[in-house]
Motif scaffolding. Structure first.
Motif, PDB file in Angstrom:
ATOM      1  N   MET A   1     -41.591 -73.097 -28.488  1.00 16.09           N
ATOM      2  CA  MET A   1     -41.495 -73.690 -29.741  1.00 16.09           C
ATOM      3  C   MET A   1     -40.271 -73.024 -29.787  1.00 16.09           C
ATOM      4  O   MET A   1     -40.398 -71.818 -30.038  1.00 16.09           O
ATOM      5  CB  MET A   1     -43.053 -73.901 -30.460  1.00 16.09           C
ATOM      6  CG  MET A   1     -43.441 -74.765 -29.327  1.00 16.09           C
ATOM      7  SD  MET A   1     -45.053 -75.402 -30.477  1.00 16.09           S
ATOM      8  CE  MET A   1     -44.565 -75.826 -32.304  1.00 16.09           C
ATOM      9  N   PRO A   2     -39.574 -73.526 -31.226  1.00 14.10           N
ATOM     10  CA  PRO A   2     -39.011 -71.983 -31.755  1.00 14.10           C
ATOM     11  C   PRO A   2     -39.108 -71.613 -33.079  1.00 14.10           C
ATOM     12  O   PRO A   2     -40.411 -72.287 -33.568  1.00 14.10           O
ATOM     13  CB  PRO A   2     -37.912 -73.546 -32.397  1.00 14.10           C
ATOM     14  CG  PRO A   2     -37.763 -74.687 -32.201  1.00 14.10           C
ATOM     15  CD  PRO A   2     -39.063 -74.663 -31.003  1.00 14.10           C
TER      16      PRO A   2
ATOM     17  N   ALA B   1     -47.347 -73.700 -35.834  1.00 16.30           N
ATOM     18  CA  ALA B   1     -48.046 -73.839 -34.496  1.00 16.30           C
ATOM     19  C   ALA B   1     -49.251 -73.041 -34.092  1.00 16.30           C
ATOM     20  O   ALA B   1     -50.732 -73.332 -34.086  1.00 16.30           O
ATOM     21  CB  ALA B   1     -47.200 -74.540 -32.956  1.00 16.30           C
ATOM     22  N   LEU B   2     -48.768 -71.647 -34.152  1.00 13.98           N
ATOM     23  CA  LEU B   2     -49.954 -70.555 -34.409  1.00 13.98           C
ATOM     24  C   LEU B   2     -50.937 -70.462 -35.135  1.00 13.98           C
ATOM     25  O   LEU B   2     -52.682 -69.991 -35.297  1.00 13.98           O
ATOM     26  CB  LEU B   2     -49.321 -68.986 -34.071  1.00 13.98           C
ATOM     27  CG  LEU B   2     -48.196 -68.775 -33.466  1.00 13.98           C
ATOM     28  CD1 LEU B   2     -47.132 -67.456 -32.884  1.00 13.98           C
ATOM     29  CD2 LEU B   2     -49.370 -68.690 -31.534  1.00 13.98           C
TER      30      LEU B   2
ATOM     31  N   LEU C   1     -51.191 -81.019 -33.800  1.00 17.87           N
ATOM     32  CA  LEU C   1     -50.653 -82.118 -32.108  1.00 17.87           C
ATOM     33  C   LEU C   1     -48.760 -82.136 -33.136  1.00 17.87           C
ATOM     34  O   LEU C   1     -48.548 -82.786 -31.939  1.00 17.87           O
ATOM     35  CB  LEU C   1     -51.036 -83.208 -32.318  1.00 17.87           C
ATOM     36  CG  LEU C   1     -52.947 -82.872 -31.436  1.00 17.87           C
ATOM     37  CD1 LEU C   1     -53.401 -84.644 -31.762  1.00 17.87           C
ATOM     38  CD2 LEU C   1     -52.328 -82.977 -30.415  1.00 17.87           C
ATOM     39  N   ILE C   2     -49.234 -82.780 -34.717  1.00 13.63           N
ATOM     40  CA  ILE C   2     -47.989 -83.122 -35.259  1.00 13.63           C
ATOM     41  C   ILE C   2     -46.500 -82.266 -35.038  1.00 13.63           C
ATOM     42  O   ILE C   2     -45.486 -82.326 -34.054  1.00 13.63           O
ATOM     43  CB  ILE C   2     -48.038 -83.472 -36.303  1.00 13.63           C
ATOM     44  CG1 ILE C   2     -48.991 -84.425 -36.313  1.00 13.63           C
ATOM     45  CG2 ILE C   2     -46.479 -83.362 -36.843  1.00 13.63           C
ATOM     46  CD1 ILE C   2     -49.126 -84.582 -38.076  1.00 13.63           C
ATOM     47  N   ALA C   3     -47.450 -80.561 -34.864  1.00 16.57           N
ATOM     48  CA  ALA C   3     -46.043 -79.515 -35.149  1.00 16.57           C
ATOM     49  C   ALA C   3     -45.701 -79.557 -33.318  1.00 16.57           C
ATOM     50  O   ALA C   3     -44.628 -79.173 -32.911  1.00 16.57           O
ATOM     51  CB  ALA C   3     -47.328 -78.080 -35.216  1.00 16.57           C
ATOM     52  N   VAL C   4     -46.588 -79.671 -32.422  1.00 16.13           N
ATOM     53  CA  VAL C   4     -46.151 -79.443 -30.952  1.00 16.13           C
ATOM     54  C   VAL C   4     -45.570 -81.012 -30.841  1.00 16.13           C
ATOM     55  O   VAL C   4     -44.721 -80.140 -29.443  1.00 16.13           O
ATOM     56  CB  VAL C   4     -47.566 -78.676 -29.601  1.00 16.13           C
ATOM     57  CG1 VAL C   4     -47.812 -77.682 -30.239  1.00 16.13           C
ATOM     58  CG2 VAL C   4     -48.058 -79.821 -29.684  1.00 16.13           C
TER      59      VAL C   4
ATOM     60  N   LEU D   1     -51.892 -73.330 -36.914  1.00 16.00           N
ATOM     61  CA  LEU D   1     -52.816 -74.293 -36.817  1.00 16.00           C
ATOM     62  C   LEU D   1     -54.017 -73.704 -35.634  1.00 16.00           C
ATOM     63  O   LEU D   1     -54.970 -74.602 -35.978  1.00 16.00           O
ATOM     64  CB  LEU D   1     -52.493 -75.688 -36.776  1.00 16.00           C
ATOM     65  CG  LEU D   1     -51.577 -75.824 -38.143  1.00 16.00           C
ATOM     66  CD1 LEU D   1     -50.486 -77.181 -37.334  1.00 16.00           C
ATOM     67  CD2 LEU D   1     -52.727 -76.423 -39.042  1.00 16.00           C
ATOM     68  N   LEU D   2     -53.479 -73.043 -34.426  1.00 18.37           N
ATOM     69  CA  LEU D   2     -54.199 -73.398 -33.309  1.00 18.37           C
ATOM     70  C   LEU D   2     -55.523 -72.085 -33.908  1.00 18.37           C
ATOM     71  O   LEU D   2     -56.281 -72.016 -33.468  1.00 18.37           O
ATOM     72  CB  LEU D   2     -53.728 -72.282 -32.737  1.00 18.37           C
ATOM     73  CG  LEU D   2     -54.284 -72.195 -31.214  1.00 18.37           C
ATOM     74  CD1 LEU D   2     -54.239 -73.361 -31.017  1.00 18.37           C
ATOM     75  CD2 LEU D   2     -53.333 -71.337 -29.864  1.00 18.37           C
ATOM     76  N   HIS D   3     -55.199 -70.484 -34.994  1.00 19.02           N
ATOM     77  CA  HIS D   3     -55.429 -70.108 -34.965  1.00 19.02           C
ATOM     78  C   HIS D   3     -57.063 -70.735 -35.550  1.00 19.02           C
ATOM     79  O   HIS D   3     -58.202 -70.351 -35.673  1.00 19.02           O
ATOM     80  CB  HIS D   3     -55.293 -69.419 -36.305  1.00 19.02           C
ATOM     81  CG  HIS D   3     -56.127 -67.787 -36.631  1.00 19.02           C
ATOM     82  ND1 HIS D   3     -56.587 -66.975 -35.899  1.00 19.02           N
ATOM     83  CD2 HIS D   3     -56.722 -67.529 -38.484  1.00 19.02           C
ATOM     84  CE1 HIS D   3     -57.866 -66.270 -36.914  1.00 19.02           C
ATOM     85  NE2 HIS D   3     -57.774 -67.349 -38.392  1.00 19.02           N
ATOM     86  N   LEU D   4     -56.858 -71.736 -36.377  1.00 15.33           N
ATOM     87  CA  LEU D   4     -57.759 -72.489 -37.638  1.00 15.33           C
ATOM     88  C   LEU D   4     -58.326 -73.121 -36.423  1.00 15.33           C
ATOM     89  O   LEU D   4     -59.472 -73.613 -36.814  1.00 15.33           O
ATOM     90  CB  LEU D   4     -57.183 -73.520 -38.113  1.00 15.33           C
ATOM     91  CG  LEU D   4     -56.321 -73.041 -40.159  1.00 15.33           C
ATOM     92  CD1 LEU D   4     -56.127 -74.187 -40.369  1.00 15.33           C
ATOM     93  CD2 LEU D   4     -57.520 -72.041 -40.700  1.00 15.33           C
ATOM     94  N   VAL D   5     -57.868 -73.889 -35.556  1.00 14.63           N
ATOM     95  CA  VAL D   5     -58.718 -74.659 -34.555  1.00 14.63           C
ATOM     96  C   VAL D   5     -59.558 -74.064 -33.494  1.00 14.63           C
ATOM     97  O   VAL D   5     -60.496 -73.925 -33.773  1.00 14.63           O
ATOM     98  CB  VAL D   5     -57.709 -76.040 -33.470  1.00 14.63           C
ATOM     99  CG1 VAL D   5     -58.585 -76.037 -32.578  1.00 14.63           C
ATOM    100  CG2 VAL D   5     -57.094 -76.401 -34.331  1.00 14.63           C
TER     101      VAL D   5
END
Length: 86
Positions: free
Chosen positions: A40-41, A48-49, A73-76, A51-55
């Protein structure tokens, strides 16, 4: 009914990854691609990173976890508008 969690989705995405992303049908029926995070840019990658940390956190409430998964999901997604839904 099969239960699918985030780890299952991530594993499936890795298994089927063709370089262009995983094909996915959004809520509104439109086809989108879920991009690999490392491809991703800048701005999208940063979001995304976070949000991934939260997940991946064990200290997040279920409500916040669902919000983070939805946001990820929206970010990717190749088409963010389609992933947000109608």
């Amino acid at each position: 009914m099969t239960t699918l969690d985030f780890a299952d989705l991530a594993t499936e995405a890795e298994r089927k990854h063709t370089g262009k992303g995983l094909k996915f049908i959004a809520k509104n029926g439109r086809k989108v691609r879920l991009r690999r995070i490392e491809a991703m840019p800048g701005g999208d990658l940063k979001s995304a990173l976070a949000l991934l940390h939260l997940v991946q956190s064990k200290k997040v409430s279920n409500e916040r976890l669902i919000e983070a998964m939805t946001g990820l999901l929206i970010a990717v997604a190749s088409d963010k508008k389609a992933m947000r839904g109608p």
